[in-house]
Design an enzyme around this catalytic site. Structure first.
Site, PDB file in Angstrom:
ATOM      1  N   LYS A 179     -14.852   0.659  -2.301  1.00  0.00           N
ATOM      2  CA  LYS A 179     -13.180  -0.872  -2.473  1.00  0.00           C
ATOM      3  C   LYS A 179     -12.297  -0.294  -1.369  1.00  0.00           C
ATOM      4  CE  LYS A 179     -12.871  -1.747  -7.463  1.00  0.00           C
ATOM      5  NZ  LYS A 179     -12.067  -2.637  -8.333  1.00  0.00           N
ATOM      6  N   ASP A 195      -4.759  -1.444 -16.654  1.00  0.00           N
ATOM      7  CA  ASP A 195      -5.555  -1.979 -16.716  1.00  0.00           C
ATOM      8  C   ASP A 195      -6.639  -1.807 -17.483  1.00  0.00           C
ATOM      9  OD1 ASP A 195      -6.631  -4.748 -15.871  1.00  0.00           O
ATOM     10  OD2 ASP A 195      -6.732  -4.421 -13.732  1.00  0.00           O
ATOM     11  N   ALA A 246     -19.574  -6.947  -7.123  1.00  0.00           N
ATOM     12  CA  ALA A 246     -18.383  -7.803  -8.308  1.00  0.00           C
ATOM     13  C   ALA A 246     -17.326  -7.959  -7.482  1.00  0.00           C
ATOM     14  CB  ALA A 246     -17.956  -6.385  -8.490  1.00  0.00           C
TER      15      ALA A 246
END
Lengths: 916, 187
Positions: free
Chosen positions: A114, A206, A90
């Site tokens: 990440k 988020d 992604a």
């Protein structure tokens, strides 16, 4: 060094660029006059400016690829820690995500990697990264994708997360054509994960469908918990619009776009948006693609439509906005395996209310946690009444407060004074490396002290803790005068134990000595003073010596600010202490300011300590004082949650918050819930505190209050009597807590019709408050009004003087309280009887206020006021005016039966007038 | 004082503009880079290319006791990293040219294994470096701006923070310096 010629070149170059190409030669003719070199220089530079050259080639061919490789993250097969990168999965605003495999020879596992950007805030980011990583690693919940690993690689810090294969929740729901019920079930799973994280004080920040996946097995998995905070570059800026830009604005709460404090309620808001979408297929409001200001306005000001209303709406631009093939009532309901009308009916009522409560603009009016939201949805699914009626419930509670004749502030203040005793931070918390040696000495001493209490050493006698402490205090005074720092520290330790036993006077005495020891023996720059001054100020406040406490509190705050401990839990706890002391002293503004600051400081800590419970609880009491019971309840519940996490070590504090919660629930009329909370508090206190402890008395008094509100004053009486007796024993006759207790008992007596006994107690209570707070304090005035009200009923003439003194003080604080409205009518009547002309104007004023309020439930008060005014005018011989007012009264009561007391009264006065 | 502390002091001094400290720092960072590179490359594929900026970054991370560097110092620090990048790339290009001419020994190419520069650009990099040295004679600040923007990958704001000037100044300096260098390299 910049040569002057270069400067001239640079200026002319920029000036020339400002001009249209046609105008440049003329400009240069003039500017360069006869300097041909200069002119050629500028012309060649302007020309070079307009087209790409070798620098740009180099950038493109050499430098950009270098940086692109950095931005691009690891290549296939590259090793990152123990992981081998498989591919990018992604691209995101916060950085790309890579699928990787852990392959260290022992076991194989797929992970999502990440990377964290470091930027200019490098080392700070790294430090926070390490802290956050630890917190996140501890989150273990079936609905949360876990953090497996992390570290610093050549590409900077990275996180390895559980790799989740699945579908974003909104897409999943539509693809599977899930019914509203199935959707709610899934959504509750989302809430469970969020709630778990909230309990661990991690806020997601988020939440959106892209972070909430449903796996092939149908299980919800939340991704990236707490990552948003971790990836925000600068902690000081984490909440501004600038950093929200990577957030999906659609899911951002008003406080997030405004840059205010982000709490669990911000996640609740995002959950509200998600639920809205899952139920209706639409956004709660259009945000558009405007400027940040326009977006902020949309988020902060647009009120969302009810879900049930929006599902029937055809919207012209929906198709464009979603890029989908049009969102129509039919398509939305088809995806929910139903028809538009049915869907509308399914959503109307509870679900509308629940969704809108989650989406309220003010965080305090939302569900405080995801758990509460899920709870309500589950109640709804089981057909039970939902709590989201809280808007109306709160409304009813406000009425309850208005109706209820004991002033709210009086109870709030007293409850407050019970918090500090145990909310105290332990002395160990402030131990620093420098103090370590001293601390060891202190520990040795305490161990020795309690060893001497062991029957084996003390000839078989049972020794109480109190005796041990008394003995210790004597020894400290005698044996340690050569070591002032150790002596003072030990005095404080023993003082704290006294305080926690409720022996406040002994605590004050020891802290007073410790202060003198530090000031004289060590000096004014002893850092230990910061705490000593503060704690002494608190205990002095608790025993009611406000005038001594006040300057100490000022000094305590000043020392704290200078101590350089900001950012630590001690700092936040110290702010709480000082705020609490001001609160007890009735200085609400100061208290509010410090407690709010304390809470903010606590929220900044990676892992909130138990002390946060104290800040939350005390702020809750501030809200109680404002009659904002909804917010109070939220704060108290948060406090209970925080404190429960600490188990046995925080039981005493937990009881305080439970007690507070019980009080708030009680005042909202939720008497059963209140009773169960106070029962838990009382059980804890009886188990851990010595018999007769003042906190036990507090819980007993609360139970009494609940019984009285259940309409059982006779059952309440023994509780209030027991509490009063215990309080006198603990605090002595002069403490205001005793006065408060007397006021409570007086009310139960009055409600049983025992007016003479009640009057005596009210009088004692009022005198007690007067001694404590002074005669013009709101709390004193509230009790004085109680006394006057009873005296008025009993026909005692003192009533007028007391009303006249108390009401102007109480009125601005409780402008809407009907009890005090009635009191003003009583005072007007008394003044009228005494021939005071001011009475007419006053009664007129009350009548106007009540008419303006136009509350149905204040009709009785309105009629009573008109009648009092009418009969007052009649007494004064203003017959026409009297008739007019009484006619108004009769008109207002025209719907009532003729034997209604207000009607009968008005008719009788009219009759009298006619007879004259 | 241990080695780490010593290096941190050098970093702080160099960030503050101490040229001597900078000179003493560069070989230290080189050493460190080489150690990292050898470690990273041990046992891995030969065509593996490591990212230079990331390496420089890590070298700093390992060298510095970051707590001791203030934020402002840290901004300078990135300016410093940009200068280092310039040195690394240019040295690399120079040694590559030397190699081609058959002169230099491998040991003088500390980053040979790490940086893989397209051959044709070696000459241009060397020319750029020479042009920047001339530019420095006119305006030192413009040269620093080019370093930050070009070799450090910093944007206008970051460059401004690193050099403690306003973003507007950076923009003006960059425009004229870019035009100037392009012209110099074309001529």
């Amino acid at each position: 060094m910049t040569s002057s010629r270069w400067k001239r070149i640079q200026d002319l170059f920029h000036a020339a660029l400002q001009l249209e190409p046609d105008a440049r030669p003329a400009f240069l003719d003039e500017a360069c006059a006869d300097d041909d070199d200069l002119r050629r220089e500028i012309e060649s530079l302007v020309e070079a400016h307009g087209r790409p050259g070798p620098i740009d080639d180099l950038a493109e061919e050499v430098i950009d690829p270098l940086f692109a490789r950095l931005d691009d993250g690891p290549a296939e097969d590259e090793r990152v820690g123990p992981h081998r990168v498989i591919r990018r999965i992604a691209r995101g605003g916060m950085g790309d995500v890579f699928l990787a495999e852990r392959d260290d020879g022992q076991f194989q596992r797929r992970v999502a990697l990440k990377f964290v950007r470091i930027g200019l805030a490098g080392d700070e980011s790294l430090r926070r990264f390490a802290i956050e990583r630890q917190i996140l690693a501890r989150l273990a919940h079936p609905n949360i994708a876990s953090l497996l690993d992390g570290g610093v690689s050549t590409r900077g810090p990275y996180l390895a997360m559980e790799y989740v294969e699945g579908t974003p929740i909104d897409q999943y729901c539509d693809e599977e054509r899930l019914s509203v019920d199935r959707r709610l079930e899934l959504f509750c799973e989302v809430c469970d994960g969020v709630q778990y994280a909230h309990q661990n004080l991690v806020v997601h920040r988020d939440l959106k469908p892209g972070n909430i996946y449903v796996t092939r097995e149908g299980r919800v998995k939340l991704l990236d918990f707490g990552i948003a905070k971790l990836l925000a570059e600068d902690p000081g800026e984490e909440a501004t619009l600038a950093t929200v830009r990577w957030m999906t604005p659609e899911y951002a709460s008003p406080e997030q776009v405004r840059g205010a404090t982000i709490t669990t309620a911000s996640d609740t808001y995002a959950l509200g948006v998600l639920l809205y979408r899952m139920l209706t297929g639409r956004r709660p409001y259009e945000i558009g693609r405007g400027t940040p200001q326009e977006m902020e306005r949309a988020i902060c000001e647009t009120e969302p439509s009810r879900p049930s209303a929006v599902v029937l709406r055809m919207e012209e631009n929906e198709a464009g906005a979603d890029g989908a093939t049009g969102v129509t009532p039919e398509s939305v309901s088809r995806a929910r395996a139903t028809q538009p009308r049915r869907l509308q009916r399914r959503l109307a009522g509870d679900l509308d209310t629940i969704v809108l409560k989650a989406l309220r603009k003010e965080p305090g009016r939302r569900y405080g946690t995801a758990g509460e939201l899920a709870d309500d949805l589950r109640r709804h699914r089981r057909g039970m009444p939902v709590r989201a009626r809280a808007d109306t419930l709160g409304y009813r509670a406000a009425k309850f407060v208005r109706r209820h004749w004991i002033g709210v502030a009086a109870s709030a203040v007293i409850a407050v004074s019970l918090v500090g005793g145990v909310a105290a931070t332990s002395w160990q918390a402030s131990r620093t490396a420098v103090e370590r040696d001293r601390a060891e000495q202190v520990i040795d001493f305490m161990v020795g002290l309690f060893a001497s209490a062991n029957p084996a050493y003390s000839r078989g006698d049972t020794v109480t803790v109190r005796e041990v402490l008394d003995r210790g205090a004597v020894r400290v005074r005698q044996e340690l005068s050569a070591q002032p720092a150790v002596q003072a520290t030990l005095m404080e330790v023993i003082g704290e134990v006294y305080a926690s036993l409720g022996l406040s006077d002994s605590a004050v005495a020891l802290f007073g000595e410790a202060l003198t020891t530090r000031r004289q023996g060590i000096g004014d720059d002893d850092p230990g003073l910061t705490k000593t001054v503060r704690r002494l100020a608190m205990f002095q406040t608790e025993v009611g010596r406000f005038e001594i406490a006040e300057p100490l509190l000022g000094e305590a705050l000043e020392r704290l600010r200078r101590s350089g401990t900001r950012g630590t839990q001690e700092y936040a706890s110290a702010l709480t202490d000082i705020g609490y002391a001001w609160q007890v002293q009735g200085k609400s503004d100061l208290a509010e300011q410090l407690l709010t600051e304390a809470l903010t400081e606590f929220e900044k800590l990676p892992e909130p300590p138990s002390g946060m419970g104290a800040a939350l609880t005390n702020l809750g009491y501030m809200r109680v004082s404002d009659a904002d019971l909804d917010s109070a309840e939220v704060l108290f519940r948060r406090a209970v949650e925080v404190r429960r996490r600490f188990g046995a070590e925080e039981e005493a504090a937990l009881a305080i918050s439970l007690e507070a919660l019980a009080g708030a629930l009680m005042r909202q009329g939720a008497l059963e819930a209140a009773d169960s909370a106070v029962t838990e508090a009382l059980a804890i206190r009886r188990a851990i505190l010595p018999e007769g402890h003042y906190l036990i008395a507090g819980s007993i008094a609360t139970r009494g209050g609940i019984l009285r509100r259940q309409g059982r004053p006779a059952d309440a009486e023994p509780f209030h009597r027991e509490a009063l007796a215990m309080r006198i024993a603990s605090f002595g006759e002069d403490h205001f807590i005793v006065a408060y207790s007397r006021n409570d008992l007086a009310i139960t007596l009055q409600e049983q019709g025992r007016e003479a006994e009640a009057e005596a107690l009210f009088r004692e209570a009022w005198l007690g408050y007067d001694r404590y707070f002074g005669s013009d304090h709101t709390n004193t005035a509230i009790v004085e009004a109680n006394l006057a009200r009873l005296q008025f009923r009993m026909g005692n003439r003192e009533a007028k003087g007391h009303f006249a003194h108390a009401l102007p003080i109480v009125r601005p604080v409780y402008p809407q309280n009907l009890i005090y409205m009635r009191d003003r009518v009583s005072l007007g009547t008394l003044r009228c009887q005494a021939g005071e002309s001011v009475a007419v104007g006053e009664l007129q004023e009350v009548a106007d206020e009540l008419r303006a309020a136009e509350e149905e439930d204040s009709e009785d008060e309105y009629l009573e006021t008109l009648n009092a005014l009418g009969s007052c005018l009649a007494q004064r011989g203003q017959v026409d005016e009297a008739r007019l007012i009484l006619a108004l009264s009769l008109e207002a009561s025209s719907g009532r039966p003729d034997d209604d007391p207000y009607r009968t009264f008005a008719l009788r006065v009219v009759e009298d007038l006619r007879a004259r | 004082m241990n080695r780490r502390e010593e290096i941190t002091d050098l970093l702080i001094a160099a960030s503050g503009g101490d040229r001597q400290a900078m000179d003493r720092l560069i070989p230290v960072v080189y050493d460190e880079l080489r150690r990292i590179a050898h470690r990273e490359l041990a046992g891995e594929r030969a065509n593996h290319t490591l990212n230079t900026t990331a390496l420089v970054h890590e070298a700093y991370l390992r060298l510095a006791i970051l707590d001791r560097i203030e934020w402002k110092g840290r901004a300078h620090f990135f300016g410093l990293a940009a200068r280092l990048m310039r040195q690394i790339l240019v040295n690399h290009a120079v040694s590559k040219r030397a190699q081609k001419r058959g002169g230099a020994k491998r040991t003088q190419v500390p980053l040979e294994e790490i940086v893989q520069l397209p051959e044709t650009y070696s000459e241009e990099l060397i020319a750029l470096d020479a042009a920047m040295k001339r530019l420095e004679g006119h305006s030192e600040r413009s040269t620093r701006v080019v370093e930050c923007r070009f070799f450090g990958g910093l944007n206008i704001e970051e460059t401004a923070a690193a050099l403690e000037v306003s973003p507007a100044t950076v923009k003006r300096d960059w425009e004229v310096a870019r035009a100037w260098l392009n012209r110099e390299l074309t001529v």
